[in-house]
Design a protein around this motif. Structure first.
Motif, PDB file in Angstrom:
ATOM      1  N   VAL A  49       0.832  -1.212   0.000  1.00 24.97           N
ATOM      2  CA  VAL A  49       0.000   0.000   0.000  1.00 24.97           C
ATOM      3  C   VAL A  49       0.868   1.265   0.000  1.00 24.97           C
ATOM      4  CG1 VAL A  49      -1.663   1.383   1.339  1.00 24.97           C
ATOM      5  CG2 VAL A  49      -2.033  -1.075   1.052  1.00 24.97           C
ATOM      6  N   ARG A  55      -4.662   9.043  -1.804  1.00 24.67           N
ATOM      7  CA  ARG A  55      -5.526   7.868  -1.603  1.00 24.67           C
ATOM      8  C   ARG A  55      -4.691   6.604  -1.477  1.00 24.67           C
ATOM      9  NH1 ARG A  55      -9.824   8.387  -6.295  1.00 24.67           N
ATOM     10  NH2 ARG A  55      -9.088  10.446  -6.744  1.00 24.67           N
ATOM     11  N   ASP A  56      -5.020   5.779  -0.514  1.00 30.99           N
ATOM     12  CA  ASP A  56      -4.294   4.524  -0.316  1.00 30.99           C
ATOM     13  C   ASP A  56      -4.690   3.512  -1.386  1.00 30.99           C
ATOM     14  OD1 ASP A  56      -6.638   5.089   1.224  1.00 30.99           O
ATOM     15  OD2 ASP A  56      -6.403   3.255   2.383  1.00 30.99           O
ATOM     16  N   VAL A  57      -3.683   2.967  -2.045  1.00 27.33           N
ATOM     17  CA  VAL A  57      -3.918   1.995  -3.115  1.00 27.33           C
ATOM     18  C   VAL A  57      -2.894   0.874  -3.001  1.00 27.33           C
ATOM     19  CG1 VAL A  57      -4.749   3.797  -4.674  1.00 27.33           C
ATOM     20  CG2 VAL A  57      -2.369   3.077  -4.813  1.00 27.33           C
ATOM     21  N   LYS A 117      -8.740  10.449   7.564  1.00 24.81           N
ATOM     22  CA  LYS A 117     -10.192  10.561   7.380  1.00 24.81           C
ATOM     23  C   LYS A 117     -10.926  10.540   8.713  1.00 24.81           C
ATOM     24  CE  LYS A 117      -9.770   7.327   4.318  1.00 24.81           C
ATOM     25  NZ  LYS A 117      -9.541   6.528   3.147  1.00 24.81           N
ATOM     26  N   ASP A 128     -11.821  -2.855  10.854  1.00 22.10           N
ATOM     27  CA  ASP A 128     -12.530  -2.844   9.582  1.00 22.10           C
ATOM     28  C   ASP A 128     -11.653  -2.226   8.492  1.00 22.10           C
ATOM     29  OD1 ASP A 128     -14.940  -3.210   8.036  1.00 22.10           O
ATOM     30  OD2 ASP A 128     -15.069  -1.028   7.994  1.00 22.10           O
ATOM     31  N   TYR A 129     -10.975  -1.129   8.820  1.00 22.98           N
ATOM     32  CA  TYR A 129     -10.167  -0.443   7.807  1.00 22.98           C
ATOM     33  C   TYR A 129      -8.996  -1.297   7.343  1.00 22.98           C
ATOM     34  CZ  TYR A 129      -8.673   3.495   5.052  1.00 22.98           C
ATOM     35  OH  TYR A 129      -8.356   4.294   3.980  1.00 22.98           O
ATOM     36  N   GLU A 131      -8.969  -4.382   6.792  1.00 21.37           N
ATOM     37  CA  GLU A 131      -9.446  -5.618   6.178  1.00 21.37           C
ATOM     38  C   GLU A 131      -8.534  -6.106   5.048  1.00 21.37           C
ATOM     39  OE1 GLU A 131     -13.671  -5.630   5.518  1.00 21.37           O
ATOM     40  OE2 GLU A 131     -13.350  -6.662   3.610  1.00 21.37           O
ATOM     41  N   GLY A 132      -7.944  -5.184   4.306  1.00 21.15           N
ATOM     42  CA  GLY A 132      -7.109  -5.574   3.173  1.00 21.15           C
ATOM     43  C   GLY A 132      -5.626  -5.641   3.498  1.00 21.15           C
TER      44      GLY A 132
ATOM     45  N   ASP B  98     -11.947  -3.824   0.261  1.00 23.14           N
ATOM     46  CA  ASP B  98     -11.276  -3.081   1.333  1.00 23.14           C
ATOM     47  C   ASP B  98     -10.986  -1.666   0.836  1.00 23.14           C
ATOM     48  OD1 ASP B  98      -8.659  -2.984  -0.026  1.00 23.14           O
ATOM     49  OD2 ASP B  98      -8.648  -5.139   0.304  1.00 23.14           O
ATOM     50  N   PRO B  99     -10.497  -0.781   1.724  1.00 21.52           N
ATOM     51  CA  PRO B  99     -10.334   0.628   1.320  1.00 21.52           C
ATOM     52  C   PRO B  99      -9.486   0.820   0.057  1.00 21.52           C
ATOM     53  CG  PRO B  99     -10.073   0.430   3.690  1.00 21.52           C
ATOM     54  CD  PRO B  99     -10.191  -0.974   3.153  1.00 21.52           C
ATOM     55  N   ALA B 100      -8.385   0.093  -0.065  1.00 28.08           N
ATOM     56  CA  ALA B 100      -7.509   0.296  -1.227  1.00 28.08           C
ATOM     57  C   ALA B 100      -8.179  -0.175  -2.515  1.00 28.08           C
ATOM     58  CB  ALA B 100      -6.172  -0.425  -1.021  1.00 28.08           C
ATOM     59  N   ASN B 103     -10.619   2.484  -3.566  1.00 28.07           N
ATOM     60  CA  ASN B 103     -10.000   3.675  -4.157  1.00 28.07           C
ATOM     61  C   ASN B 103      -9.638   3.495  -5.619  1.00 28.07           C
ATOM     62  OD1 ASN B 103     -10.140   5.469  -2.048  1.00 28.07           O
ATOM     63  ND2 ASN B 103      -8.223   4.792  -1.111  1.00 28.07           N
ATOM     64  N   ARG B 104      -9.615   2.257  -6.118  1.00 25.89           N
ATOM     65  CA  ARG B 104      -9.284   2.014  -7.532  1.00 25.89           C
ATOM     66  C   ARG B 104     -10.458   1.426  -8.302  1.00 25.89           C
ATOM     67  NH1 ARG B 104      -5.755   4.689  -9.800  1.00 25.89           N
ATOM     68  NH2 ARG B 104      -5.701   3.156 -11.457  1.00 25.89           N
ATOM     69  N   ARG B 180     -14.721 -11.536   0.882  1.00 23.12           N
ATOM     70  CA  ARG B 180     -15.644 -10.431   1.219  1.00 23.12           C
ATOM     71  C   ARG B 180     -16.563 -10.064   0.068  1.00 23.12           C
ATOM     72  NH1 ARG B 180     -14.328  -9.515   6.878  1.00 23.12           N
ATOM     73  NH2 ARG B 180     -12.312 -10.473   6.983  1.00 23.12           N
TER      74      ARG B 180
END
Ligand SMILES: Cc1cc2nc3c(=O)[nH]c(=O)nc-3n(C[C@H](O)[C@H](O)[C@H](O)COP(=O)(O)OP(=O)(O)OC[C@H]3O[C@@H](n4cnc5c(N)ncnc54)[C@H](O)[C@@H]3O)c2cc1C
Ligand code: FES
Ligand code: FES
Lengths: 161, 263
Positions: A49, A55-57, A117, A128-129, A131-132, B98-100, B103-104, B180
């Motif tokens: 990441v 933005r986090d990707v 955020k 939860d955030y 999760e990935g 998930d958040p990342a 975002n894409r 998920r």
């Protein structure tokens, strides 16, 4: 080969890439910033990441050419130039939020994105955030604790059961 | 990955032109396509990125009241920008991956891919939305054509999705615990002229409307109206995550939860 130019940790970075060059490859191999890790290479683990335009990707699942003109921040851009750690990094150290450290760059980048955020997330919101982001070592507990601490919250409440 | 050329046009017309080349393929957020390319499951000559086309970004409200989402809008942007006008859609977007990934990953990519377990198809079919492409408008009921198949022609671009805003609506998703994605997800929407129920994750034919539930909810919009109801297990997906019978049961449960959440 096409040229790609972006800003990485505040400095201009450019290079020749193939269409299929991933952002993480560009960062590690062209720019020489190996703090961004590749764990799974299949967008599951979050070790890669980084932030692109805030933005986090997952840098393993984005082409370098897609970051043309973007502001990219990696784990190397988190601390101060004098070596002082970012508060989230410091909290990971203070609260033993890492063991082998492989997942840590991605964990820190995701945590920083969360706190931008949501400056005071609850324990559930942190879990939860993340999760990935997968960690094989810590059982997550101290990672969550570190992020609570970095956001100025009491970590006593989430002591290990 | 096999090698390919890469182009990042600024307008829909340029993108359509680039996609006219033999074996050219669109790139949305790449969250599905890049893993497929890594596995050499696809061999495009050129990837045409849709991420730098301003006309395809963001959420707006059209004159007729519908909520319009640009085809290249990432899930996180839908979650933020649709929250006021269409909270059920924002909530669905906020619970993808998930958040990342959010975002894409984009709405256009999700719909074009039509994964049988993905979330957006339930919202599009469950609202009777219109998929607007560079050449035509496609009604939701005509768009989905079975697992991973849609009405899109080669090189056709989803430029926008128009959602008629329901009186009330909600999406309830039972998450497959590893990916998920939806093991079963139900989108329920009530309009002045009736109720629509669309189910994802369950059927071997991909997203579908559950007509029996629509009828029952049209008569009385309450979870009780669906008491004991579930579709037949025939044609439901059976895999290591759940049998067809289990999925059929979950369709009933998740639809009732969606009705309850819609209030
Ligand atoms: C870890 C993970 C978890 C996920 N969890 C979920 C989940 O819970 N629920 C869910 O619904 N999804 C989930 N997804 C899928 C994700 O949300 C994306 O929606 C999906 O990957 C496709 O969108 P994309 O923009 O990335 O498309 P891409 O991968 O870029 O493209 C997919 C396909 O669509 C085509 N395409 C792209 N954009 C367009 C367009 N505008 N017009 C026409 N064709 C187009 C491409 O050519 C390609 O064939 C998950 C993905 C990952 C990696
Ligand atoms: S290496 Fe990118 S998500 Fe695992
Ligand atoms: S500390 Fe080893 S993987 Fe997280």
């Amino acid at each position: 080969m096409p040229q790609v130019s972006m800003t990485v940790n505040g400095k201009p970075a450019s290079g020749d890439v193939e269409g299929r060059t991933l952002l993480v490859e560009f960062l590690r191999e062209n720019v020489g910033l190996t703090g961004t890790h590749v764990g799974c290479d299949t967008s599951q683990c979050g070790a890669c990441v980084v932030h692109v335009d805030g933005r986090d990707v997952k840098a393993c699942t984005m082409f370098a050419a897609e970051a043309e003109g973007a502001e990219v921040t990696t784990i190397e851009g988190m601390g101060e130039p004098d070596g002082t750690l970012h508060p989230v990094q410091q909290a990971f150290q203070d609260h033993h939020g890492l063991q082998c450290g492989f997942c840590t760059p991605g964990m820190v980048m995701s945590a920083v994105a969360l706190l931008e955020k949501n400056p005071k997330p609850s324990e559930a919101e942190i879990r939860d955030y993340l999760e990935g982001n997968i960690c094989r070592c810590t059982g997550y507990h101290n990672i969550v604790k570190a992020i609570m601490a970095a956001s100025g919250q009491d970590v006593g409440r989430i002591a290990a059961e | 990955m096999y090698a390919f050329d890469f182009t990042r046009p600024r307008t829909i017309d340029e993108a359509a032109k680039a996609l006219g080349a033999e074996d050219a393929q669109a790139l949305g957020g790449g969250q599905t396509l890049i893993p497929a390319l890594k596995q050499r499951l696809a061999m495009p000559s050129t990837l045409v990125s849709l991420s730098a086309i301003p006309e395809m970004q963001g959420v707006c409200r059209a004159d007729d009241g519908s909520v319009c989402v640009g085809g290249a809008t990432p899930h996180a942007v839908v979650a933020a920008q649709a929250a006021g006008d269409f909270p059920a859609l924002a909530d669905l977007a906020l619970n993808i991956g998930d958040p990342a990934v959010r975002n894409r990953g984009t709405i256009g990519g999700s719909l074009a891919n039509n994964d049988p377990s993905s979330c957006y198809p339930a919202a599009v079919l469950g609202t009777g939305a219109t998929v607007v492409t560079n050449t035509r408008k496609i009604a939701a009921d005509e768009f989905f054509d079975g697992m991973f198949t849609t009405a899109l022609e080669e090189g056709e671009i989803i430029v926008e999705v128009r959602f008629p805003v329901p009186r009330r609506a909600a999406y309830a998703k039972f998450e497959q615990p590893a990916s998920r994605f939806a093991l079963v997800g139900a989108f329920v929407a009530q309009y002045d002229d009736g109720v629509r129920v669309a189910v994802t994750g369950a059927s071997e034919d991909g997203v579908f409307r559950w007509a029996e539930a629509e009828k029952a909810l049209g008569a009385e919009f309450s979870a009780d109206a669906l008491d004991g109801m579930a579709p037949s297990a025939e044609g439901m997906i059976g895999d290591l995550h759940g049998s067809p019978e289990y999925r059929a049961h979950l369709v009933g449960v998740m639809t009732r939860r969606a009705v309850a959440a819609a209030g």
